[in-house]
Design a protein around this motif. Sequence first.
Motif, PDB file in Angstrom:
ATOM      1  N   ILE A   1      -0.918 -17.487  -3.313  1.00 26.90           N
ATOM      2  CA  ILE A   1      -0.407 -17.414  -4.687  1.00 26.90           C
ATOM      3  C   ILE A   1       0.831 -18.297  -4.824  1.00 26.90           C
ATOM      4  CG2 ILE A   1       0.487 -15.902  -6.482  1.00 26.90           C
ATOM      5  CD1 ILE A   1      -2.401 -15.356  -5.835  1.00 26.90           C
ATOM      6  N   GLY A   2       1.717 -18.203  -3.859  1.00 27.99           N
ATOM      7  CA  GLY A   2       2.919 -19.031  -3.885  1.00 27.99           C
ATOM      8  C   GLY A   2       2.597 -20.502  -3.822  1.00 27.99           C
TER       9      GLY A   2
ATOM     10  N   LEU B   1      -8.917 -20.572  -2.047  1.00 25.59           N
ATOM     11  CA  LEU B   1      -9.205 -19.447  -2.928  1.00 25.59           C
ATOM     12  C   LEU B   1     -10.466 -19.789  -3.705  1.00 25.59           C
ATOM     13  CD1 LEU B   1      -5.726 -18.438  -4.438  1.00 25.59           C
ATOM     14  CD2 LEU B   1      -7.185 -17.020  -2.987  1.00 25.59           C
ATOM     15  N   PRO B   2     -11.356 -18.833  -3.875  1.00 27.69           N
ATOM     16  CA  PRO B   2     -11.318 -17.432  -3.429  1.00 27.69           C
ATOM     17  C   PRO B   2     -11.734 -17.207  -1.988  1.00 27.69           C
ATOM     18  CG  PRO B   2     -13.297 -17.837  -4.699  1.00 27.69           C
ATOM     19  CD  PRO B   2     -12.516 -19.113  -4.731  1.00 27.69           C
ATOM     20  N   HIS B   3     -11.550 -18.207  -1.152  1.00 27.41           N
ATOM     21  CA  HIS B   3     -11.868 -18.162   0.271  1.00 27.41           C
ATOM     22  C   HIS B   3     -11.284 -16.913   0.945  1.00 27.41           C
ATOM     23  CE1 HIS B   3     -11.715 -19.387   4.487  1.00 27.41           C
ATOM     24  NE2 HIS B   3     -12.446 -20.459   4.214  1.00 27.41           N
ATOM     25  N   ALA B   4     -12.024 -16.382   1.934  1.00 21.22           N
ATOM     26  CA  ALA B   4     -11.504 -15.289   2.759  1.00 21.22           C
ATOM     27  C   ALA B   4     -10.246 -15.750   3.490  1.00 21.22           C
ATOM     28  CB  ALA B   4     -12.567 -14.871   3.775  1.00 21.22           C
ATOM     29  N   PRO B   5      -9.343 -14.825   3.824  1.00 20.16           N
ATOM     30  CA  PRO B   5      -9.433 -13.375   3.713  1.00 20.16           C
ATOM     31  C   PRO B   5      -9.220 -12.893   2.282  1.00 20.16           C
ATOM     32  CG  PRO B   5      -7.318 -13.978   4.662  1.00 20.16           C
ATOM     33  CD  PRO B   5      -8.122 -15.246   4.554  1.00 20.16           C
TER      34      PRO B   5
ATOM     35  N   GLY C   1      -3.136 -10.774  -8.977  1.00 16.84           N
ATOM     36  CA  GLY C   1      -2.414 -11.571  -7.997  1.00 16.84           C
ATOM     37  C   GLY C   1      -1.697 -10.726  -6.968  1.00 16.84           C
ATOM     38  N   LYS C   2      -1.679  -9.405  -7.165  1.00 18.58           N
ATOM     39  CA  LYS C   2      -1.059  -8.528  -6.182  1.00 18.58           C
ATOM     40  C   LYS C   2      -1.978  -8.351  -4.979  1.00 18.58           C
ATOM     41  CE  LYS C   2       1.848  -5.865  -9.364  1.00 18.58           C
ATOM     42  NZ  LYS C   2       2.278  -4.510  -9.792  1.00 18.58           N
TER      43      LYS C   2
ATOM     44  N   CYS D   1      -8.597 -13.181  -9.390  1.00 14.71           N
ATOM     45  CA  CYS D   1      -7.263 -13.733  -9.149  1.00 14.71           C
ATOM     46  C   CYS D   1      -7.238 -15.226  -9.436  1.00 14.71           C
ATOM     47  CB  CYS D   1      -6.847 -13.454  -7.706  1.00 14.71           C
ATOM     48  SG  CYS D   1      -5.274 -14.194  -7.237  1.00 14.71           S
ATOM     49  N   VAL D   2      -8.303 -15.928  -9.035  1.00 17.49           N
ATOM     50  CA  VAL D   2      -8.410 -17.368  -9.325  1.00 17.49           C
ATOM     51  C   VAL D   2      -8.376 -17.602 -10.829  1.00 17.49           C
ATOM     52  CG1 VAL D   2      -9.949 -19.359  -9.200  1.00 17.49           C
ATOM     53  CG2 VAL D   2      -9.603 -17.932  -7.177  1.00 17.49           C
TER      54      VAL D   2
END
Length: 710
Positions: free
Chosen positions: A355-356, A380-384, A391-392, A428-429
């Motif tokens: 996220i950062g 993203l949205p790649h694992a893990p 976003g939390k 989240c993405v």
Amino acid sequence: MRQRGEFFLESLHTFTLCGFAITQPLLDLLSRNAEFFIVRGSEPVDIVLLILLLCVAFPAAIVVLEGGASLIHRRVRAGLHSLVVASLVAGIAAPIVKQVGGLPGPALLLTAALLGVATAIAYNRLLVVRLFITALSPAVLLFPGFFLFNSPILKVVFAKNDVEVTSAKIAVTTPVVFVIFDEFSLTALLDEHHQIDPIRYPHFAALAQQATWFRNTTTVSNATVHAVPAILTGKYPDSSLLPMAADHPHNLFTLLGTSHDIQVFGTATQLCPDWLCNKEAQSLTQRMRSLLSDLGIVYLHILLPADLSARLPAITQNWMNFLNSPSPDNTATARESFIKHLLTSAIEDLEGDRIGQFRHFVEAISVTTRPTLSFLHILLPHAPYHYLPSGKTYSTDGGLIGSAAEKWGDDEWAVTQSYQRYLLQVGCVDTLLGNLFDHLKAVGLYDQALIVVTADHGVSFRPNDFRRPLTKTNFHDLMPVPLFIKAPHQHEGALNEQNVETIDILPTIADILGIRLPWPVDGHSALTQSVPERDTKVIFFEGNQNLRIAPADLEAAVSLAVKQKLALFGSGAPSDGLFTSGASHELVGQHIDEIDMGGETKAAIELDHAQRFADMNPRANFVPAQITGTLSPNGAVSPSSQLAVAINGTIQAVTRSWTFPMDGVLRKWSAIVDPQSFRAGRNDVEVFIISPSKGKSILHRPMNAQLLRR
């Protein structure tokens, strides 16, 4: 004189055994994974120093130590040398012995140690053993020679990344914003009408209303190191080429290098020449410290049996900074994991703050006197799978439950839960994409910029099938990827149904910008009508092998995949969200007082991390939305019994225990709940056992229910 001769010969043997025990395994692995050096920005001096350290400095340090022991007494040196021989032979034997399998880790290590001791005894008593080691001594020179001159490492050492920009008259003033997501299947975004789900993914839906959505876009590789270069060069993958500027001099960065400032973030490849990308150079000391630290972890993975190496930092999520990686969820060998898994270059990715990283990319975009190409490739949205749509973070594990060596196990519920967590991360993405657009509008660039949003390849969630390696049963999960291109001053969306491949992205960008590409490419502009449409789609895998699929066959397979997803998770309607998957999902949202209660069972349920719910702060960056524990079945309660998780008296999720052990513990279970189900302060978490009765679900408290609620 005789003592000097013995010391020289024993020193030669130390160098030889070090070569076979340490140098050869590491150099062999690295020679087949040059990306290890590319992604960390290693320079030729780094690799030369590494060779000197492995081939000279380390064994020389042992020799000096033995020489110091000789000052005490000859027997002290002899004993120390015997210990060195035994240890190094054990190091040679350990990776060989563990290939046999069938023995627990301690037994395998004991076997390797006994072989080392036996060899040391034979070394001291039998001349033929010492002669044999002497005969092997030329390998000390052969190992680094093969490493440098018979592997792709030669390109890393001698190739310069300062690639000259192809001379072309380019007078473009349009800013370009280019985002490549990773492991992003188009299927994740689609609703029952094969449109972007506007409730679950509102920002992607809004983009489709203002950009051109190329709905039939497919990747040409299932591997990042080939898929990203194909996007940036317009060329089909070539497995002999490394993802670096020296091997791909004709790319988007060198095309716009004379007209644009280039800002590159988080890329897993190095196609942008150093002088264009304004990289922050690390000192030699910093680079070597990182390199040696990671190689130490890699060597332990090579040396130790799987059940012991599982406790080490993972080397499956990235190519560097392994000490900051989470523990692995499977027992894949170091070589398999190291070769198969995706690389990561950004420090933010490696430390887990993706996220950062995205926010850093967004904040760097501004209006300048010279147009800017702002490029981001992010895992993203790649694992893990750590992120909620907000976003939390909500979990500390990787989310690849029940998978091993990139293959899913046979527990369908475990795969479904990983799929659920993946879709949450897609949410989240979507949130991050909205943040990007808000920033572009705030600085006045959204309208005038050329915006490209796509992905390198997809990912698959099918029991007993592979997650990323291509098969004939998962190609429709890996091939289709999102592709949205918003031209400058474009205000209305358009749907393009042509057969597009990711090699068409660069020519399409050039077409929109009015640039004639100064080099040949395999792709063509997706906006042109003059080129005949392809009659097949192709994806490369495992080197230069390829799979060709008719567009109609792919479309049918994708339609089936969308139906399967909707059957599991529904559409974005509020009553059919991602938190209501699983059997007995109709219980979710009901208060326990509204559900029939049965008697207490003899089974016990343990709740992990119960203290997390005692005093919750809704504003915290971490929300314990993943609730885990252990089921101890007894009596009428079977290991496959359904469980209902209630928060403050309302059922928020249904789940069951997994059929495989997790961290050595059987009957572990996990449930993801809506974070909005928590309240500030104390939250009561209860777990019930569900039993069907006459078409209804009955809840039973476990025998340790009171203890569980504390």
